[in-house]
Design a protein around this motif. Structure first.
Motif, short mmCIF file in Angstrom:
data_model
loop_
_atom_site.label_atom_id
_atom_site.label_comp_id
_atom_site.label_asym_id
_atom_site.label_seq_id
_atom_site.Cartn_x
_atom_site.Cartn_y
_atom_site.Cartn_z
N ASN A 96 0.84 -0.42 0.02
CA ASN A 96 0.26 -0.08 0.28
C ASN A 96 1.10 1.24 0.20
OD1 ASN A 96 -1.93 2.25 1.69
ND2 ASN A 96 -2.57 0.97 0.77
N VAL A 97 0.82 1.95 -0.30
CA VAL A 97 1.13 3.37 -0.44
C VAL A 97 0.38 4.68 -0.51
CG1 VAL A 97 1.77 5.29 -2.28
CG2 VAL A 97 2.75 2.77 -2.72
N GLN A 98 0.34 4.90 0.96
CA GLN A 98 -0.41 5.91 1.51
C GLN A 98 0.10 7.90 2.04
OE1 GLN A 98 -3.43 5.14 3.98
NE2 GLN A 98 -4.37 7.12 4.09
N ALA A 99 -0.22 8.49 1.44
CA ALA A 99 1.55 10.35 1.68
C ALA A 99 1.02 10.68 3.00
CB ALA A 99 0.91 10.80 1.10
N THR A 100 2.30 10.64 3.44
CA THR A 100 2.12 11.22 4.76
C THR A 100 2.21 12.93 4.67
OG1 THR A 100 4.49 11.02 5.14
CG2 THR A 100 3.25 9.95 6.10
N GLN A 101 2.32 13.03 3.51
CA GLN A 101 2.59 14.47 2.70
C GLN A 101 1.16 14.88 2.24
OE1 GLN A 101 4.57 16.86 3.96
NE2 GLN A 101 4.98 15.18 5.88
N GLN A 102 1.27 15.27 0.92
CA GLN A 102 0.48 15.07 0.24
C GLN A 102 0.40 14.38 -0.62
OE1 GLN A 102 0.86 19.60 0.84
NE2 GLN A 102 -1.60 19.24 1.03
N LEU A 103 1.81 13.84 -2.18
CA LEU A 103 2.07 13.87 -3.54
C LEU A 103 2.71 12.50 -3.13
CD1 LEU A 103 2.65 17.05 -5.28
CD2 LEU A 103 0.60 15.67 -4.94
N ASN A 104 2.10 11.67 -3.92
CA ASN A 104 2.92 10.30 -4.14
C ASN A 104 3.78 10.10 -5.34
OD1 ASN A 104 2.11 8.84 -1.73
ND2 ASN A 104 0.24 8.72 -2.87
N TYR A 105 4.72 10.52 -5.79
CA TYR A 105 5.94 9.61 -6.69
C TYR A 105 6.15 8.14 -6.65
CZ TYR A 105 8.35 10.88 -10.97
OH TYR A 105 8.68 10.61 -12.13
N VAL A 106 5.84 7.34 -7.08
CA VAL A 106 6.59 6.11 -7.48
C VAL A 106 7.42 5.59 -8.59
CG1 VAL A 106 6.01 3.79 -7.45
CG2 VAL A 106 4.74 5.19 -5.59
N HIS A 107 8.63 5.03 -8.69
CA HIS A 107 9.33 4.86 -10.22
C HIS A 107 10.03 3.76 -9.68
CE1 HIS A 107 13.11 5.80 -12.23
NE2 HIS A 107 13.71 5.30 -11.64
#
Length: 230
Positions: free
Chosen positions: A176-187
């Motif tokens: 799972n990916v859930q931002a602690t900030q505001q944006l997710n960038y997955v490379h």
């Protein structure tokens, strides 16, 4: 899912003698106004450096520079007095601050494959700093590993409200990916994953704001940048 897919083939490709590199964002001789970074993330360079070559001594200031070595060993020397070797499975963070001179040389007989990542700091003209850790996600797959973060509890401390994590995901496994900030960038470094309706392959990256599940269609390694909105 509202997302933007940055395809590998949209990266800049520069091949000049000993260096074969792909730029996710505008860098050096390659410029594309469409790709100037995401939030505070300014550079992802996918570098392949020939044996007995490398980047000679040069300056930087006011940038957080993260190096991830994927294959081989790179030798680092800087004006802070550090002389270190960074091998596959190791990470280096150089906080340039008021200014530092450094070199990165492949002293070995085989090519080095590494990522160079630049993040804008939220503090200018701080004292330069050097950090290095060993963290190979292949040793503990199917989980996120924090590399850098804004607090002192992170393995390496970055001068920005951002986190960088990595994972190796085995085929059929999910995270799972859930931002602690505001944006997710997955490379995606290698392999292929599914994020929502998007198939994300090696060299691709996906930018999105909401949380999502990542499922690997084959063994894959990723870097997840948890970034402030900007």
């Amino acid at each position: 899912m509202n997302a933007y897919l940055h395809r590998s083939e949209e990266r800049g490709h520069v091949k000049a003698g000993w260096l074969d590199t792909k730029h996710s964002f505008s860098f050096g001789s390659w410029y594309n106004p469409k790709y100037m970074g995401v939030s505070v993330l300014r550079v992802i360079n996918d570098d392949r450096i020939a044996a007995h070559n490398g980047f000679g001594t040069h300056p930087h200031d006011n940038m957080e520079i993260l190096t991830c070595v994927l294959d081989g060993t790179i030798s680092h020397k800087d004006s802070m007095g550090n002389e270190r070797h960074i091998s596959a499975g190791e990470w280096q963070l150089m906080s340039a601050g008021t200014g530092v001179q450094h070199s990165e040389i492949n002293q070995g007989d085989v090519p080095v494959h590494m990522l160079q990542i630049w993040i804008h700091p939220n503090v200018r003209d701080a004292e330069p700093n050097y950090q290095q850790i060993k963290l190979d996600p292949r040793e503990q797959p199917n989980q996120w590993h924090l590399i850098v973060g804004p607090n002192e509890q992170a393995p390496m401390h970055i001068r920005q409200q951002a986190e960088v994590k990595t994972a190796v995901l085995e085929a059929g496994q999910s995270l799972n990916v859930q931002a602690t900030q505001q944006l997710n960038y997955v490379h995606v470094i290698h392999g292929e994953v599914q994020i929502g309706e998007h198939t994300v392959k090696a060299g691709d990256a996906l930018l999105f704001a909401e949380h999502a599940d990542i499922q690997a269609t084959e063994e894959s390694q990723m870097i997840w940048f948890d970034l402030p909105g900007k």
